[in-house]
Design a protein around this motif. Structure first.
Motif, PDB file in Angstrom:
ATOM      1  N   THR A   1      -0.277  -2.098   0.993  1.00 61.13           N
ATOM      2  CA  THR A   1      -0.440  -3.536   0.789  1.00 61.13           C
ATOM      3  C   THR A   1      -1.627  -3.998   1.636  1.00 61.13           C
ATOM      4  O   THR A   1      -2.007  -3.324   2.602  1.00 61.13           O
ATOM      5  N   SER A   2      -2.203  -5.124   1.274  1.00 60.12           N
ATOM      6  CA  SER A   2      -3.363  -5.598   2.033  1.00 60.12           C
ATOM      7  C   SER A   2      -3.010  -5.849   3.491  1.00 60.12           C
ATOM      8  O   SER A   2      -3.792  -5.533   4.400  1.00 60.12           O
ATOM      9  N   ALA A   3      -1.812  -6.403   3.735  1.00 61.19           N
ATOM     10  CA  ALA A   3      -1.401  -6.678   5.119  1.00 61.19           C
ATOM     11  C   ALA A   3      -1.258  -5.384   5.916  1.00 61.19           C
ATOM     12  O   ALA A   3      -1.702  -5.301   7.072  1.00 61.19           O
ATOM     13  N   ASP A   4      -0.643  -4.363   5.296  1.00 63.23           N
ATOM     14  CA  ASP A   4      -0.488  -3.074   5.982  1.00 63.23           C
ATOM     15  C   ASP A   4      -1.842  -2.407   6.210  1.00 63.23           C
ATOM     16  O   ASP A   4      -2.063  -1.764   7.239  1.00 63.23           O
ATOM     17  N   TYR A   5      -2.735  -2.560   5.243  1.00 67.44           N
ATOM     18  CA  TYR A   5      -4.051  -1.927   5.380  1.00 67.44           C
ATOM     19  C   TYR A   5      -4.842  -2.573   6.513  1.00 67.44           C
ATOM     20  O   TYR A   5      -5.532  -1.892   7.267  1.00 67.44           O
TER      21      TYR A   5
END
Length: 398
Positions: free
Chosen positions: A52-56
């Motif tokens: 996910t963008s947040a995890d990345y």
């Protein structure tokens, strides 16, 4: 094959390439391109490692450092690319032969200390998008480019019983996009957020508080409980025709089309200026910066995959399949949404200023000031809360 600095130009591409990115919406199109690539290079396999963008944002650099993930890795423009560059995680690509395949004015975000470490593959417009059927129905065949007309348009939409401005206030990242358009004509200089980070400007300055009052005005046109709305419900309100404007960006056109939106869509940035006074009428961002991992053990194969993506025919498949413009030269846009939005690339646009922050906590605090003002907090209080965190981060960096 000329090769990149640190990439053996003589070695034949072979091995298993891990392609790390956050674009889950692009998975199917990349799979199509991978099949085509592997037919050309039978000794190479490519697998997508999608977060996910947040995890990345939180873990991207740490995960690629081992070399087991992300032989070709993406980085967000701004703080994440700066951290990749500082860690020397990307191989310099100046001598790779790839630079000439990209539009030079669109790949500067992939440079650090004069070296081309990656190529921003995706050109997006980080401004609200509009249902042009609804706008036309209230007399606005074109999106207005001054503040009073914009509010007049929202008033007329509201009178029809339609939510004028759909705001996903509880999402991660998406609410912050609005600050790009809100600040582009209000900041004293184009580098206004770099100057907030440096302590030269403050969130309590008049220009910033004036901007928050405009956020407050927009809040009158948002859906009920906009502070608690995540992005998926916001997309559904917009896609169903119950909302006129979705306050995120062009990257959400493809998802709302999948939800059944059949109406014409265009960009609808709030231009905060008086008539004829706007310096900028929109925002663009060059992101999804693709580079080759210095820790990769299959760099020739990684370079081959990057070369493949930079071919106009393959970049066209990506662009039209994902409804994203790209920085590759010679791309043919056949997607109706891309063809419509291409006209905006020729307008007076500012490179998305929210990514001037390299301190993510500071950026989040400044963006939250806008969200807080839109969803009910007094602008002065929102500004003071943001500046408190800015001050703490500046002190911590000393």
């Amino acid at each position: 094959r000329t090769g990149a600095s640190g990439v053996s130009s003589a070695a034949a591409p072979k091995g298993a390439v891990s392609f790390a990115h956050w674009r889950g919406d692009d998975r199917v199109v990349f799979e199509e391109l991978i099949k085509k690539f592997q037919a050309k290079y039978p000794d190479v396999t490519v697998s997508q490692d999608i977060s996910t963008s947040a995890d990345y944002v939180a873990q991207g650099l740490r995960r690629v450092r081992s070399g087991t993930v992300g032989d070709v890795a993406a980085a967000f423009r701004g703080d994440q690319f700066a951290s990749f560059a500082k860690a020397q995680q990307f191989v310099p690509l100046d001598s790779s032969g790839l630079v000439s395949k990209f539009e030079p004015e669109l790949i500067s975000a992939g440079k650090s200390d004069g070296k081309q470490l990656g190529f921003p593959y995706q050109i997006v417009f980080n401004v609200p998008i509009a249902n042009m059927d609804i706008l036309s129905s209230v007399g606005y065949a074109d999106v207005p480019v001054d503040w009073d007309s914009y509010l007049d348009m929202l008033d007329k939409i509201k009178a029809k019983g339609i939510t004028p401005f759909v705001f996903p206030g509880s999402s991660s990242g998406d609410p912050g996009q609005l600050i790009n358009a809100m600040s582009m004509n209000m900041g004293p200089t184009d580098d206004m957020f770099a100057k907030i980070q440096a302590g030269q400007y403050k969130c309590t300055d008049k220009w910033f508080i004036d901007m928050l009052y405009k956020y407050q005005e927009l809040g009158k046109y948002a859906q009920p409980n906009s502070a608690g709305t995540s992005v998926e419900p916001a997309q559904k309100i917009f896609a169903s025709g119950q909302g006129a404007i979705l306050a995120t960006g062009s990257y959400h056109i493809a998802p709302v089309r999948k939800l059944g939106a059949a109406f014409p869509i265009d960009l609808a940035p709030p231009v905060t200026s008086a008539p004829g006074q706007a310096k900028y009428v929109g925002i663009f961002n060059a992101t999804l910066i693709l580079g080759i991992n210095t820790a990769s053990k299959v760099q020739p194969a990684a370079l081959a995959w990057l070369e493949f993506l930079s071919e106009p025919a393959n970049a066209s498949v990506y662009a039209n399949g994902t409804t994203q413009h790209t920085s590759v030269k010679g791309v043919e846009y056949t997607n109706p949404d891309l063809k419509r939005l291409s006209a905006s690339l020729k307008k007076k646009l500012l490179l998305a200023p929210r990514f001037q922050f390299t301190d993510l906590d500071m950026r989040s605090a400044v963006e939250a000031a806008g969200t807080n003002a839109l969803t009910g907090m007094k602008p002065e209080k929102a500004a003071e809360d943001a500046q408190l965190i800015v001050n703490q981060r500046i002190a911590a960096a000393k």
